[in-house]
Design a protein around this motif. Structure first.
Motif, PDB file in Angstrom:
ATOM      1  N   VAL A   1      42.800  39.916  33.138  1.00 27.43           N
ATOM      2  CA  VAL A   1      42.389  41.255  33.113  1.00 27.43           C
ATOM      3  C   VAL A   1      41.648  41.794  34.511  1.00 27.43           C
ATOM      4  O   VAL A   1      42.256  42.785  34.961  1.00 27.43           O
ATOM      5  N   ALA A   2      41.045  40.923  35.138  1.00 27.17           N
ATOM      6  CA  ALA A   2      40.664  41.252  36.568  1.00 27.17           C
ATOM      7  C   ALA A   2      41.759  41.451  37.498  1.00 27.17           C
ATOM      8  O   ALA A   2      41.682  42.577  38.332  1.00 27.17           O
TER       9      ALA A   2
ATOM     10  N   ILE B   1      35.947  47.496  36.375  1.00 28.50           N
ATOM     11  CA  ILE B   1      36.479  46.556  35.298  1.00 28.50           C
ATOM     12  C   ILE B   1      36.666  45.129  36.012  1.00 28.50           C
ATOM     13  O   ILE B   1      36.418  44.081  35.657  1.00 28.50           O
ATOM     14  N   MET B   2      37.400  45.310  37.238  1.00 26.13           N
ATOM     15  CA  MET B   2      37.824  44.421  37.922  1.00 26.13           C
ATOM     16  C   MET B   2      36.437  43.488  38.458  1.00 26.13           C
ATOM     17  O   MET B   2      36.434  42.175  38.323  1.00 26.13           O
TER      18      MET B   2
ATOM     19  N   CYS C   1      34.673  41.752  35.501  1.00 27.99           N
ATOM     20  CA  CYS C   1      35.186  40.535  34.947  1.00 27.99           C
ATOM     21  C   CYS C   1      34.862  39.444  36.080  1.00 27.99           C
ATOM     22  O   CYS C   1      34.695  38.270  35.474  1.00 27.99           O
TER      23      CYS C   1
ATOM     24  N   ILE D   1      40.084  36.692  30.799  1.00 26.07           N
ATOM     25  CA  ILE D   1      39.412  37.539  31.787  1.00 26.07           C
ATOM     26  C   ILE D   1      39.818  37.567  33.293  1.00 26.07           C
ATOM     27  O   ILE D   1      40.061  38.577  33.701  1.00 26.07           O
TER      28      ILE D   1
ATOM     29  N   LEU E   1      31.402  38.462  35.030  1.00 22.65           N
ATOM     30  CA  LEU E   1      31.137  37.657  33.838  1.00 22.65           C
ATOM     31  C   LEU E   1      31.940  36.134  34.079  1.00 22.65           C
ATOM     32  O   LEU E   1      31.336  35.131  33.506  1.00 22.65           O
ATOM     33  N   MET E   2      33.162  36.139  34.911  1.00 24.80           N
ATOM     34  CA  MET E   2      33.594  34.605  35.387  1.00 24.80           C
ATOM     35  C   MET E   2      32.774  33.780  36.021  1.00 24.80           C
ATOM     36  O   MET E   2      32.341  32.632  35.882  1.00 24.80           O
TER      37      MET E   2
ATOM     38  N   ALA F   1      36.718  33.787  26.587  1.00 29.51           N
ATOM     39  CA  ALA F   1      36.860  34.799  27.900  1.00 29.51           C
ATOM     40  C   ALA F   1      38.018  34.069  28.785  1.00 29.51           C
ATOM     41  O   ALA F   1      38.416  34.623  29.883  1.00 29.51           O
TER      42      ALA F   1
END
Length: 160
Positions: free
Chosen positions: A64-65, A21-22, A25, A61, A28-29, A58
Motif C-alpha cells: 500500500v505504501a 497514506i504513504m 504506512c 502495508i 506503522l511499519m 499488516a
C-alpha cells in the motif's frame, strides 16, 4: 499554485492524501518493527499472539505504501512529464491505439493468470511433501565433496 495558469496546475487533493497514506504506512511499519524488537528483547515475541496477528494483518502495508508513493509521484507531476519541457498530453505515442493498450493488458493478465496458480501449486506441493529424510547410509564421495552443493553443511534428518 495561483501563480500558474489553471491548465498547468497539478491536482492537489490526490497527492496530498496519497503522501499522507504513504508516510502513515511507513510509521506503522516502523512501529511494528520497534514493538517486535522490544518483544524479542524481552523474550516474549513467540508468546505474543496479539502481535503475531497484527503482523499478519499488516502484511500488505508495504505494498500500500509503494502504491501510494507511486500515485504521489505520478499525479503530483501533472500536467508535466518533464517539467517545463514536455507536457503529458504531448508525450503520448501518436501511433499507440486503445486496442494496442488493451491487447498488451490482456497479454499481461493472461501471463499472470498462468504464473500465479502454477507457482502456488508448486509451493503447496513442496509443503505437502515435507522435509526430505536423509538416507541411512552415507556414501563417501571421492575427494570428500558433498553429493550436491546444497547439501554441503546441511543438517540431515534421520527417521527415528
Amino acid at each position: 499554485l495561483k501563480d500558474f495558469p489553471a491548465d498547468q496546475r497539478p491536482p492537489v487533493a490526490i497527492p496530498f492524501f496519497a503522501f499522507r497514506i504513504m508516510v502513515g504506512c511507513g510509521i506503522l511499519m516502523l512501529g511494528l518493527v520497534l514493538v517486535g524488537g522490544w518483544l524479542r528483547w524481552r523474550g516474549r515475541l513467540d508468546a505474543s499472539p496479539a502481535f503475531l496477528s497484527i503482523t499478519q494483518i499488516a502484511a500488505p502495508i508495504g505494498f500500500v505504501a509503494v502504491i501510494a508513493g507511486w500515485i504521489t509521484t505520478e499525479v503530483g507531476r501533472q500536467p508535466w512529464t518533464v517539467y517545463g519541457l514536455l507536457r503529458t498530453a504531448d508525450s503520448v505515442t501518436p501511433s499507440l491505439t486503445g486496442f494496442d493498450v488493451m491487447l498488451s493488458l490482456i497479454g499481461y493478465v493472461a501471463v499472470y493468470l498462468i504464473i500465479y496458480p502454477v507457482g502456488l501449486f508448486l509451493m503447496l506441493r513442496i509443503v505437502r511433501k515435507g522435509p526430505a529424510i536423509a538416507a541411512e547410509i552415507d556414501v563417501e564421495i571421492e575427494g570428500g565433496r558433498p553429493g550436491a552443493p546444497v547439501r554441503a553443511g546441511a543438517v540431515e534428518l534421520r527417521e527415528g
